[in-house]
Design an enzyme around this catalytic site. Structure first.
Site, PDB file in Angstrom:
ATOM      1  N   GLU A  68     -30.919   8.366 -30.391  1.00  0.00           N
ATOM      2  CA  GLU A  68     -31.755   8.627 -29.422  1.00  0.00           C
ATOM      3  C   GLU A  68     -32.545   9.821 -29.771  1.00  0.00           C
ATOM      4  OE1 GLU A  68     -27.859   7.021 -27.614  1.00  0.00           O
ATOM      5  OE2 GLU A  68     -28.598   7.927 -29.112  1.00  0.00           O
ATOM      6  N   CYS A  96     -25.001   9.229 -24.653  1.00  0.00           N
ATOM      7  CA  CYS A  96     -23.980  10.269 -24.387  1.00  0.00           C
ATOM      8  C   CYS A  96     -24.700  11.577 -23.607  1.00  0.00           C
ATOM      9  CB  CYS A  96     -23.306  10.836 -25.713  1.00  0.00           C
ATOM     10  SG  CYS A  96     -24.583  11.757 -26.774  1.00  0.00           S
TER      11      CYS A  96
END
Length: 166
Positions: A68, A96
């Site tokens: 990401e 996360c």
């Protein structure tokens, strides 16, 4: 200076699945290089691919080289702007806390992900940072897209299967 833009239009089910398949292909490349198989695709407002990325923590010896984060960095570089206000991030695993922070910082309005992360997820399972009303930006979250395929890739990696065995 950044130009104002409208949030990306929601993706229909077929577009979400097509983007997730591209993210899964990136995840398989991560697996091949010894990284946890997570892939990401950053889409522009019209649904075109702005950036592709995969986990590269092992390859780059960088604890922040999550798929990401790398997709966000590449998309911002392509755009010449850190504000990615009309994009959609598609990733194979629920982000996360680190990645959720990057999504919020980049002002990405929409996240689509595959497998839920019951140990470290920050988009609804363990934490829900992306929709926390105390923050100045919230993200529309669509989870569970091609969840079985995403989870199978992660399970195979942690069981030691070779990418060709998937």
């Amino acid at each position: 200076m950044s130009q104002l833009s409208v949030p990306a239009a929601p993706l229909d089910a077929a577009a979400r699945e097509a983007a997730m398949r591209a993210a899964l292909a990136e995840a398989e490349l991560a697996h091949s290089s010894g990284d946890v198989p997570v892939g990401a695709v950053l889409l522009d407002a019209d649904g075109s691919v702005l950036a592709l990325a995969r986990n590269e923590r092992e390859k780059l010896h960088d604890p922040t080289a999550h798929a990401e984060v790398l997709a966000i960095r590449r998309g911002a570089e392509v755009r010449g702007d850190w504000r990615l206000t009309d994009t959609t991030l598609v990733v194979t695993l629920e982000p996360c806390v680190l990645c959720a922070g990057a999504i919020l910082s980049a002002r990405i309005p929409r996240l689509v992900f595959g497998a839920w992360d019951e140990k470290a997820g920050a988009a609804g399972s363990v934490h829900d940072l992306l929709r926390d009303r105390r923050l100045n930006h919230r993200v529309e979250v669509v989870g569970g897209v091609l969840e079985a395929e995403s989870a199978a890739l992660l399970t195979a990696f942690f069981r030691g299967a070779e990418p060709t065995e998937l």
